[in-house]
Design a protein around this motif. Structure first.
Motif, PDB file in Angstrom:
ATOM      1  N   LEU A 203       0.821  -1.214   0.000  1.00  0.00           N
ATOM      2  CA  LEU A 203       0.000   0.000   0.000  1.00  0.00           C
ATOM      3  C   LEU A 203       0.851   1.259   0.000  1.00  0.00           C
ATOM      4  O   LEU A 203       0.676   2.145  -0.851  1.00  0.00           O
ATOM      5  CB  LEU A 203      -0.933  -0.001   1.208  1.00  0.00           C
ATOM      6  CG  LEU A 203      -2.150  -0.931   1.143  1.00  0.00           C
ATOM      7  CD1 LEU A 203      -2.926  -0.858   2.441  1.00  0.00           C
ATOM      8  CD2 LEU A 203      -3.047  -0.554  -0.027  1.00  0.00           C
ATOM      9  N   ARG A 204       1.774   1.346   0.937  1.00  0.00           N
ATOM     10  CA  ARG A 204       2.585   2.550   1.019  1.00  0.00           C
ATOM     11  C   ARG A 204       3.544   2.642  -0.156  1.00  0.00           C
ATOM     12  O   ARG A 204       3.749   3.724  -0.726  1.00  0.00           O
ATOM     13  CB  ARG A 204       3.336   2.579   2.345  1.00  0.00           C
ATOM     14  CG  ARG A 204       2.410   2.641   3.558  1.00  0.00           C
ATOM     15  CD  ARG A 204       3.171   2.781   4.853  1.00  0.00           C
ATOM     16  NE  ARG A 204       2.254   2.815   5.998  1.00  0.00           N
ATOM     17  CZ  ARG A 204       2.177   1.877   6.939  1.00  0.00           C
ATOM     18  NH1 ARG A 204       2.986   0.823   6.884  1.00  0.00           N
ATOM     19  NH2 ARG A 204       1.317   1.973   7.936  1.00  0.00           N
ATOM     20  N   GLY A 205       4.123   1.510  -0.530  1.00  0.00           N
ATOM     21  CA  GLY A 205       5.053   1.526  -1.653  1.00  0.00           C
ATOM     22  C   GLY A 205       4.374   1.873  -2.958  1.00  0.00           C
ATOM     23  O   GLY A 205       4.800   2.777  -3.688  1.00  0.00           O
ATOM     24  N   CYS A 210       2.523   5.397  -7.423  1.00  0.00           N
ATOM     25  CA  CYS A 210       1.428   6.007  -8.188  1.00  0.00           C
ATOM     26  C   CYS A 210       1.542   7.526  -8.214  1.00  0.00           C
ATOM     27  O   CYS A 210       1.358   8.153  -9.266  1.00  0.00           O
ATOM     28  CB  CYS A 210       0.079   5.593  -7.593  1.00  0.00           C
ATOM     29  SG  CYS A 210      -0.370   3.864  -7.860  1.00  0.00           S
ATOM     30  N   VAL A 211       1.850   8.125  -7.066  1.00  0.00           N
ATOM     31  CA  VAL A 211       1.967   9.590  -7.006  1.00  0.00           C
ATOM     32  C   VAL A 211       3.138  10.068  -7.864  1.00  0.00           C
ATOM     33  O   VAL A 211       3.021  11.030  -8.639  1.00  0.00           O
ATOM     34  CB  VAL A 211       2.148  10.041  -5.545  1.00  0.00           C
ATOM     35  CG1 VAL A 211       2.495  11.528  -5.482  1.00  0.00           C
ATOM     36  CG2 VAL A 211       0.882   9.770  -4.749  1.00  0.00           C
ATOM     37  N   ILE A 212       4.281   9.385  -7.754  1.00  0.00           N
ATOM     38  CA  ILE A 212       5.467   9.800  -8.515  1.00  0.00           C
ATOM     39  C   ILE A 212       5.220   9.662 -10.019  1.00  0.00           C
ATOM     40  O   ILE A 212       5.484  10.590 -10.801  1.00  0.00           O
ATOM     41  CB  ILE A 212       6.693   8.975  -8.087  1.00  0.00           C
ATOM     42  CG1 ILE A 212       7.074   9.305  -6.638  1.00  0.00           C
ATOM     43  CG2 ILE A 212       7.874   9.247  -9.015  1.00  0.00           C
ATOM     44  CD1 ILE A 212       8.185   8.444  -6.089  1.00  0.00           C
ATOM     45  N   LEU A 213       4.698   8.507 -10.437  1.00  0.00           N
ATOM     46  CA  LEU A 213       4.481   8.293 -11.865  1.00  0.00           C
ATOM     47  C   LEU A 213       3.381   9.196 -12.408  1.00  0.00           C
ATOM     48  O   LEU A 213       3.499   9.737 -13.516  1.00  0.00           O
ATOM     49  CB  LEU A 213       4.124   6.827 -12.130  1.00  0.00           C
ATOM     50  CG  LEU A 213       5.283   5.834 -12.128  1.00  0.00           C
ATOM     51  CD1 LEU A 213       4.771   4.428 -12.428  1.00  0.00           C
ATOM     52  CD2 LEU A 213       6.344   6.227 -13.141  1.00  0.00           C
ATOM     53  N   VAL A 235      -4.913   9.430 -14.829  1.00  0.00           N
ATOM     54  CA  VAL A 235      -5.417   8.074 -15.082  1.00  0.00           C
ATOM     55  C   VAL A 235      -4.288   7.051 -15.004  1.00  0.00           C
ATOM     56  O   VAL A 235      -4.418   5.999 -14.364  1.00  0.00           O
ATOM     57  CB  VAL A 235      -6.112   8.020 -16.457  1.00  0.00           C
ATOM     58  CG1 VAL A 235      -6.440   6.577 -16.841  1.00  0.00           C
ATOM     59  CG2 VAL A 235      -7.386   8.865 -16.441  1.00  0.00           C
ATOM     60  N   ALA A 236      -3.166   7.357 -15.652  1.00  0.00           N
ATOM     61  CA  ALA A 236      -2.036   6.426 -15.637  1.00  0.00           C
ATOM     62  C   ALA A 236      -1.496   6.229 -14.229  1.00  0.00           C
ATOM     63  O   ALA A 236      -1.152   5.112 -13.834  1.00  0.00           O
ATOM     64  CB  ALA A 236      -0.935   6.924 -16.567  1.00  0.00           C
ATOM     65  N   GLY A 237      -1.433   7.315 -13.441  1.00  0.00           N
ATOM     66  CA  GLY A 237      -0.929   7.196 -12.077  1.00  0.00           C
ATOM     67  C   GLY A 237      -1.834   6.376 -11.192  1.00  0.00           C
ATOM     68  O   GLY A 237      -1.367   5.509 -10.443  1.00  0.00           O
ATOM     69  N   VAL A 238      -3.150   6.618 -11.273  1.00  0.00           N
ATOM     70  CA  VAL A 238      -4.097   5.869 -10.444  1.00  0.00           C
ATOM     71  C   VAL A 238      -4.097   4.391 -10.829  1.00  0.00           C
ATOM     72  O   VAL A 238      -4.069   3.507  -9.963  1.00  0.00           O
ATOM     73  CB  VAL A 238      -5.513   6.463 -10.581  1.00  0.00           C
ATOM     74  CG1 VAL A 238      -6.540   5.553  -9.916  1.00  0.00           C
ATOM     75  CG2 VAL A 238      -5.562   7.842  -9.953  1.00  0.00           C
ATOM     76  N   LEU A 239      -4.108   4.098 -12.126  1.00  0.00           N
ATOM     77  CA  LEU A 239      -4.190   2.707 -12.579  1.00  0.00           C
ATOM     78  C   LEU A 239      -2.878   1.956 -12.415  1.00  0.00           C
ATOM     79  O   LEU A 239      -2.858   0.738 -12.579  1.00  0.00           O
ATOM     80  CB  LEU A 239      -4.636   2.665 -14.042  1.00  0.00           C
ATOM     81  CG  LEU A 239      -6.073   3.142 -14.306  1.00  0.00           C
ATOM     82  CD1 LEU A 239      -6.407   3.018 -15.780  1.00  0.00           C
ATOM     83  CD2 LEU A 239      -7.066   2.345 -13.472  1.00  0.00           C
ATOM     84  N   THR A 240      -1.783   2.665 -12.112  1.00  0.00           N
ATOM     85  CA  THR A 240      -0.522   1.979 -11.835  1.00  0.00           C
ATOM     86  C   THR A 240      -0.661   1.059 -10.631  1.00  0.00           C
ATOM     87  O   THR A 240       0.069   0.074 -10.492  1.00  0.00           O
ATOM     88  CB  THR A 240       0.597   3.016 -11.600  1.00  0.00           C
ATOM     89  OG1 THR A 240       0.755   3.798 -12.779  1.00  0.00           O
ATOM     90  CG2 THR A 240       1.923   2.339 -11.277  1.00  0.00           C
ATOM     91  N   PHE A 241      -1.627   1.371  -9.757  1.00  0.00           N
ATOM     92  CA  PHE A 241      -1.886   0.535  -8.584  1.00  0.00           C
ATOM     93  C   PHE A 241      -2.255  -0.894  -8.999  1.00  0.00           C
ATOM     94  O   PHE A 241      -1.974  -1.852  -8.280  1.00  0.00           O
ATOM     95  CB  PHE A 241      -3.027   1.143  -7.764  1.00  0.00           C
ATOM     96  CG  PHE A 241      -3.212   0.529  -6.411  1.00  0.00           C
ATOM     97  CD1 PHE A 241      -2.422   0.933  -5.353  1.00  0.00           C
ATOM     98  CD2 PHE A 241      -4.165  -0.444  -6.188  1.00  0.00           C
ATOM     99  CE1 PHE A 241      -2.581   0.377  -4.101  1.00  0.00           C
ATOM    100  CE2 PHE A 241      -4.339  -1.008  -4.943  1.00  0.00           C
ATOM    101  CZ  PHE A 241      -3.536  -0.598  -3.892  1.00  0.00           C
ATOM    102  N   VAL A 245      -1.931  -2.441 -15.790  1.00  0.00           N
ATOM    103  CA  VAL A 245      -3.079  -1.743 -16.348  1.00  0.00           C
ATOM    104  C   VAL A 245      -2.758  -0.268 -16.577  1.00  0.00           C
ATOM    105  O   VAL A 245      -3.134   0.312 -17.609  1.00  0.00           O
ATOM    106  CB  VAL A 245      -4.309  -1.901 -15.435  1.00  0.00           C
ATOM    107  CG1 VAL A 245      -5.483  -1.060 -15.941  1.00  0.00           C
ATOM    108  CG2 VAL A 245      -4.716  -3.362 -15.363  1.00  0.00           C
ATOM    109  N   GLY A 246      -2.065   0.360 -15.632  1.00  0.00           N
ATOM    110  CA  GLY A 246      -1.746   1.770 -15.770  1.00  0.00           C
ATOM    111  C   GLY A 246      -0.916   2.058 -17.010  1.00  0.00           C
ATOM    112  O   GLY A 246      -1.189   3.015 -17.758  1.00  0.00           O
ATOM    113  N   ALA A 247       0.106   1.222 -17.246  1.00  0.00           N
ATOM    114  CA  ALA A 247       0.966   1.433 -18.411  1.00  0.00           C
ATOM    115  C   ALA A 247       0.201   1.226 -19.708  1.00  0.00           C
ATOM    116  O   ALA A 247       0.340   2.003 -20.662  1.00  0.00           O
ATOM    117  CB  ALA A 247       2.160   0.482 -18.346  1.00  0.00           C
TER     118      ALA A 247
END
Length: 355
Positions: A203-205, A210-213, A235-241, A245-247
């Protein structure tokens, strides 16, 4: 005298069933409390470090609350209005983009897409559907949390719950520990520590990743002049979780928009593709190994399954609980396998031969 194993299984099974029933019926009511608990859990290490630096728990909580409030105010004034405006513009312009794609196919492949063909009509329907569904999605997101009053209550209750839980987090953990069954307390503590390590690492990692990307994609795409760059980065940052999918979604959306906007200026299209390739390289080789690590124990397929199942069963609250439950079930599964490997059921005659 300890309870028989069958009775203990019965009691724990009843407790799990009650929890699922309560979650099923009170999911929307529990949303602000689950969000508040998630925020407190996320910020607890920060409070612990501030305590280690000499601040009291109350002072550390107050400092975190003020810093978070300032950050939220900046986002509300600078970022969120632009994000909402670009999202609305993207939904509005979607039929035009689809029409341009149709015209491109007509000009390049006239034998495939002829006027009044089924494929051409399909493109028209796709554009209209994206526009209507986009508006419906925005309305659904607003109505899913209820009326405007409920939104205001959500924005008020979540910070209050988070602050109180963060202030009393260590005392709550100590109180829960005091209520553990004495016979099983050591095993439960070990399992809880393993679940916390797995869950907090992910979660923290991943939250930090997600925030950085998301920030990198948004800033980089806006610097190259891509329309809706902030939306694509968000969208890309949120879906990186969600693994991969984010990429895929962010890259496809960014390159697709670049093709329409920069058609003929290939250097800008290539530059948009390079931005995403660089982001994926940094994520895979720097951010994820350092911030998430390899010992989290959450396989991407297992995580996707948990998100799908809990999201479909319990809605948005289920999505919030999917990762903790997946981490807990993963740790429990490894514990059961370890116990099985030490049992006579697995070792069989080998146990008898050692005696």
């Amino acid at each position: 005298m300890a309870l028989p194993a069958r009775a203990q299984v019965t009691y724990w099974g009843i407790a799990a069933a009650v929890f699922l029933v309560v979650l099923w019926y009170l999911g929307d009511v529990m949303l602000p409390f689950v969000l508040g608990a998630a925020i407190a859990y996320f910020l607890d290490p920060v409070a612990d470090r501030l305590e280690g630096a000499g601040l009291s728990r109350a002072a550390a909580t107050a400092l975190i609350a003020v810093a978070t409030l300032l950050l939220f105010t900046v986002l509300a004034l600078l970022v969120i209005p632009t994000l909402i405006r670009q999202t609305a513009d993207l939904i509005e312009i979607a039929p035009v983009l689809v029409a341009q794609l149709r015209d491109f196919l007509v000009s390049r492949f006239p034998d495939i897409v002829v006027p009044d063909s089924q494929l051409r009509q399909t493109f028209d329907q796709i554009g209209q559907t994206v526009q209507s569904r986009g508006a419906e999605l925005v309305n659904t997101l607003l109505s899913s949390v209820g009326s405007i009053l409920n939104v205001v209550l959500l924005l008020v209750i979540v910070p209050v719950v988070a602050v109180y839980l963060l202030l009393d987090w260590d005392r709550m953990i100590a109180e829960i520990d005091s209520l553990l069954p004495r016979d099983h307390a050591p095993v439960i503590r070990k399992l809880a520590a393993d679940i916390d390590a797995s869950m907090s690492g992910f979660l923290r990692g991943m939250g930090t990743v997600c925030v950085i990307l998301g920030t990198y994609y948004a800033v980089a795409l806006m610097l190259v002049g891509l329309n809706f760059g902030l939306v694509v980065g968000f969208v890309a940052g949120v879906l990186t979780f969600i693994p991969y999918v984010g990429a895929i979604v962010g890259g496809a959306l960014a390159i697709g928009l670049a093709l329409f906007q920069f058609w003929g200026d290939w250097i800008w299209i290539v530059l948009v593709a390079v931005i995403f390739q660089a982001g994926q390289f940094v994520e895979g080789n720097v951010l994820t190994p350092r911030l998430v690590g390899e010992s989290v124990g959450l396989h991407p397929v297992w995580l996707l399954l948990a998100l799908s199942v809990f999201g479909s069963l319990f809605g948005f609250v289920g999505l919030l609980l999917a990762v903790p439950v997946a981490a807990a079930l993963g740790v429990l599964a490894r514990f059961v396998v370890e116990q099985y490997r030490q049992s006579r059921l697995y070792r069989g005659l080998e146990d008898d031969g050692e005696r």
